[in-house]
Design an enzyme around this catalytic site. Structure first.
Site, PDB file in Angstrom:
ATOM      1  N   GLU A 125      -2.133   1.313  -4.492  1.00  0.00           N
ATOM      2  CA  GLU A 125      -2.491   2.514  -5.252  1.00  0.00           C
ATOM      3  C   GLU A 125      -1.417   2.920  -6.265  1.00  0.00           C
ATOM      4  OE1 GLU A 125      -2.718   2.302  -1.905  1.00  0.00           O
ATOM      5  OE2 GLU A 125      -4.799   2.743  -1.334  1.00  0.00           O
ATOM      6  N   ASP A 153       0.852  -1.187   0.000  1.00  0.00           N
ATOM      7  CA  ASP A 153       0.000   0.000   0.000  1.00  0.00           C
ATOM      8  C   ASP A 153       0.885   1.232   0.000  1.00  0.00           C
ATOM      9  OD1 ASP A 153      -3.101   0.676   0.851  1.00  0.00           O
ATOM     10  OD2 ASP A 153      -1.711   2.242   1.490  1.00  0.00           O
ATOM     11  N   ILE A 184       0.177   8.770   1.862  1.00  0.00           N
ATOM     12  CA  ILE A 184       0.927   9.917   2.395  1.00  0.00           C
ATOM     13  C   ILE A 184       0.519  10.122   3.852  1.00  0.00           C
ATOM     14  CG2 ILE A 184       1.339  12.398   2.177  1.00  0.00           C
ATOM     15  CD1 ILE A 184       0.644  12.097  -0.836  1.00  0.00           C
ATOM     16  N   GLU A 244      -3.098  21.811   8.797  1.00  0.00           N
ATOM     17  CA  GLU A 244      -3.810  20.721   8.133  1.00  0.00           C
ATOM     18  C   GLU A 244      -4.762  21.272   7.076  1.00  0.00           C
ATOM     19  OE1 GLU A 244      -3.277  17.578   8.471  1.00  0.00           O
ATOM     20  OE2 GLU A 244      -2.561  17.151  10.495  1.00  0.00           O
TER      21      GLU A 244
HETATM   22 MN   LIG Z   1      -4.797   1.933   0.598  1.00  0.00          MN
END
Ligand SMILES: [Mn+2]
Length: 487
Positions: A229, A161, A164, A285
């Site tokens: 991904e 996988d 980030i 954020e």
């Molecule tokens: Mn994933």
């Protein structure tokens, strides 16, 4: 052909207004982000800010051999150019790629990311000196790697996988990594490794093909646990992402990355994110606020840093338009795919705008084709919430409203929406913990932080009323001949 950060920057240099670089020295501690806030951050960043060019700082204080690139994806126009499609088609294209993934491959060739090797067991090894990670604001816990492609494999299945995560430099060979509890796949892998009493090998690739950065932001259910991904980036480029074997841990990394950090997530250890600075904060954020430092960060023991010659560090500002691109476009793809499967041909397009950081808000452009489509637009909104669990607000507009133009969306709200009839609230649903309004202090119906209210704003015209809502029509002309020669 874009296939790494350098070729991406070369493409941007050919586009008017999309690239800037400076020889003026900048301090990575708060100053660099302070500059880019004015140049091109956009998104939910404190005003004044604006959408502007990507920027490369060629002289970094304390790092004579490195450059820092920021804001590469802080513009939908740039993302479209870098992925080779029209801006309005990005969500649909990403959906197509997520549906037809091309798995990464391991190359045994000498990897560009390993041109220079620094091992943690050699004297003088110091992560903060090797990697010019910016501190984004004076309040931040420390220097953050904001665009690190974390890559790991499940201890039981071996399925890999890429995600980030926010990574803060904590010591000469220590990084903290934040896993949203119960939400992310590498977090689940680390939990399983901890149960087994094992370390979790991890690689962090920084400065890569933008297709990888966008693809890595997909979340379940579109990309469930076990879905790598990196295969979306493979589909975007029509060829597999090339991985190299790490030198010190049993994992792979992105072969043409600018930097790779190799390490292990340590079981049974948690660190206070701001243990060195005691600021109380983590970093800015995407919702536009600086989040609190976590006491539950996991620890990565770094084993090596490898990099290309003359490496280019890549970074982003959390609340900038860059986050909107990286989180929002995969969200658009997930919503488009789910609604299209349920009711083909009705959802013309979908946009996750800047104001929601790409996650909190979606605008669905929906065409009611027949009488029986009345009410289906609201079903589409429910599907959107299912496609992406962190979504909070869905705006529904008709096919004659440009869903990418927020002024046009608010026009639809002003002329096609009644507050007492067209707001549908769904309270008590898990939303996002970083939205500071999702607390009992803001609404007595909220049982606990993040268990908040999802809302549908239905700004579509009832099907049987469409005749009364025709927009003023203009003569169709080609304006070019009146515009040629104008400056
Ligand atoms: Mn994933």
């Amino acid at each position: 052909m874009v296939n790494d950060l350098r070729s991406a920057l070369e493409l941007l240099k050919t586009m008017p207004g999309q690239y800037a670089e400076t020889e003026v020295e900048v301090d990575p501690r708060a100053e660099l982000s302070g500059v880019y806030r004015y140049v091109g951050a956009g998104g939910t960043v404190m005003r004044p800010t604006k959408e502007g060019p990507a920027m490369v700082f060629n002289r970094i204080k304390g790092h004579p051999d490195a450059k820092v690139a920021i804001g590469v994806l802080s513009s939908r126009t740039r993302v479209a150019a870098l992925l080779g499609c029209r801006s309005g088609d990005l969500g649909k294209k990403l959906w197509e790629c997520a549906s037809h993934p091309i798995q990464p491959v391991v190359t045994e060739e000498k990897a560009a990311c390993q041109e220079v090797v620094h091992l943690a067991n050699e004297p003088g090894f110091d992560l903060a000196k090797l990697v010019p990670a910016p501190t984004n604001t004076p309040d931040d816990a420390g220097p953050y790697i904001t665009l690190g492609m974390c890559y790991a494999s499940h201890p039981d299945t071996g399925a890999s996988d890429v995600t980030i995560h926010r990574l803060c430099i904590q010591g000469k060979d220590e990084l903290s990594i934040f896993f949203t509890p119960g939400a992310r796949h590498i977090g689940a892998m680390a939990e399983r490794a901890e149960e087994l009493g094992q370390v979790l090998p991890i690689s962090i690739s920084i400065g890569v093909d933008p297709a990888i950065e966008i693809g890595s932001c997909f979340e379940p259910p579109t990309t469930p646990l076990g879905y790598d991904e990196l295969s979306i980036a493979g589909a975007l480029r029509g060829e597999p992402v090339k991985l190299c074997r790490c030198l010190t841990v049993k994992e792979r990394a992105i072969a043409n990355a600018e930097y790779v950090i190799e390490g292990e997530v340590v079981p049974g250890v948690r660190v206070q994110e701001d243990q060195n600075s005691n600021t109380g904060f983590a970093m800015p954020e995407f919702p536009g606020y600086t989040g609190p430092a976590s006491s539950q960060c996991w620890l990565i023991r770094v084993k090596a840093v490898t990099h290309r010659k003359d490496p280019i560090m890549q970074t982003c500002i959390g609340p900038s338009e860059e986050h909107v691109s990286m989180a929002g476009i995969p969200t658009e793809a997930s919503i488009y795919g789910m609604v299209e499967k349920a009711m083909p041909g009705r959802l013309k397009n979908v946009y996750c705008p800047s104001a929601g950081g790409g996650k909190y808000m979606a605008v669905l452009q929906f065409e009611k084709k027949t009488e029986s489509d009345e009410g289906r637009q609201r079903q589409a909104a429910l599907l959107a919430f299912s496609a992406f669990s962190e979504l909070k607000h869905v705006f529904l507009v008709d096919e004659d409203v440009d869903c990418f133009d927020m002024s046009d969306v608010l026009w639809a709200m002003n002329t096609r929406f009644q507050g007492d009839a067209d707001i549908i609230t769904i309270p008590g649903v898990r939303c996002h913990p970083l939205d500071p309004s999702n607390t009992p202090e803001c609404s007595p119906g909220i049982r606990g932080k993040g268990i908040a209210c999802k809302t549908i704003f239905d700004c579509t015209v009832p099907y049987d009323q469409k005749k009364r809502f025709v927009r003023a029509r203009f003569m169709e002309v080609d304006p070019e001949k009146w515009l040629t020669g104008l400056s």
